[in-house]
Design an enzyme around this catalytic site. Structure first.
Site: not given
Ligand code: PGA
Length: 252
Positions: A10, A12, A95, A97, A167, A173, A212
């Protein structure tokens, strides 16, 4: 049973044409095991460039999002037809986000999963709890609440064509990875939750861990019984590190 192993990158809102070039030239020459797929999900802008450069049947193209609408006045959106036309075969849906920054709801996400399947796109459905939810021991309740609307919308049988990425939001991150034991325990919960609707389907679903993942921790994570690969953010932008993560999936 041999589940499909998947390493999904991904990118992003990162990457550029130079990364498209180096990533494909490095990955194209790798011989992957039959049951391993590497899915690269760049920003929309680079999908076509990647589509032309991918030359390895184990490497697939994925989008990071798409619209549940077929076409029309939806400025800034991308349709399933458009993804089909440039040979994308996967799409990340829900996701964290997209959920937290863009306000996507469980119901909208469930609809997108349905539209993806109707258009022969394999959804990578993302679920995961926040740090507060983990601390308050609400992880399983949160994951159930994220999964149930999708089961209701598409039916459990359709999960044979769905990939799930667990996740934990607190691990995305941040450099804070879930321990392999914690990740395995949660993946097992997800599989058991699906099994309540259909045990055979649940056994076949590829469950990816994300948050991560890096070259140092991937092997141990992917060795867990219910972890079938990973959804990789930051480390998927570094070609050498990403290659190590891909090889960890080969051996698991
Ligand atoms: P990360 O991102 O690997 O940088 O934690 C994972 C993701 O958001 O999919």
């Amino acid at each position: 049973m041999q589940r499909q192993k998947i390493i999904a990158a991904n990118w992003k809102m990162n990457g550029n044409l130079a990364l498209v070039d180096t990533m494909t030239s490095e990955l194209n020459s790798i011989t992957f095991s039959n049951n391993v797929k590497v899915v690269i999900c760049p920003s929309f802008v680079y999908l076509s460039a990647l589509s032309v450069k991918i030359a390895n049947e184990n490497i697939k193209l994925g989008a990071q999002n798409f619209s549940e609408h077929a076409s029309g006045a939806f400025t800034g959106e991308i349709s399933a037809d458009m993804l089909n036309e440039i040979s994308a075969s996967y799409v990340i849906i829900g996701h964290s986000e997209r959920r937290s920054v863009f306000g996507e709801t469980d119901i909208e996400i469930a609809k997108k999963v349905k539209v993806a399947l109707a258009n022969n796109l394999i959804p990578i459905l993302c679920i995961g709890e926040s740090e507060a939810e983990r601390v308050e021991e609400r992880t399983n309740a949160v994951l159930s609440k994220q999964l149930q609307p999708v089961i209701d919308e598409i039916g459990i049988e359709s999960f044979k064509d769905v990939v799930i990425a667990y996740e934990p939001v607190w691990a995305i991150g941040t450099g804070k990875t879930a321990s392999p034991e914690m990740a395995q325990e949660t993946h097992q919960f997800i599989r058991q939750f699906l099994a309540k609707s259909n045990a055979v389907i649940a056994e076949g679903v590829s469950l990816l861990y994300g948050g991560s993942v890096n070259a140092a921790n991937s092997e141990e994570l992917f060795a867990q019984a219910d972890i079938d690969g990973g959804l990789i953010g930051g480390a998927s932008l570094k070609v050498d590190e990403f290659k190590i993560i891909c090889s960890a999936a080969q051996g698991s």
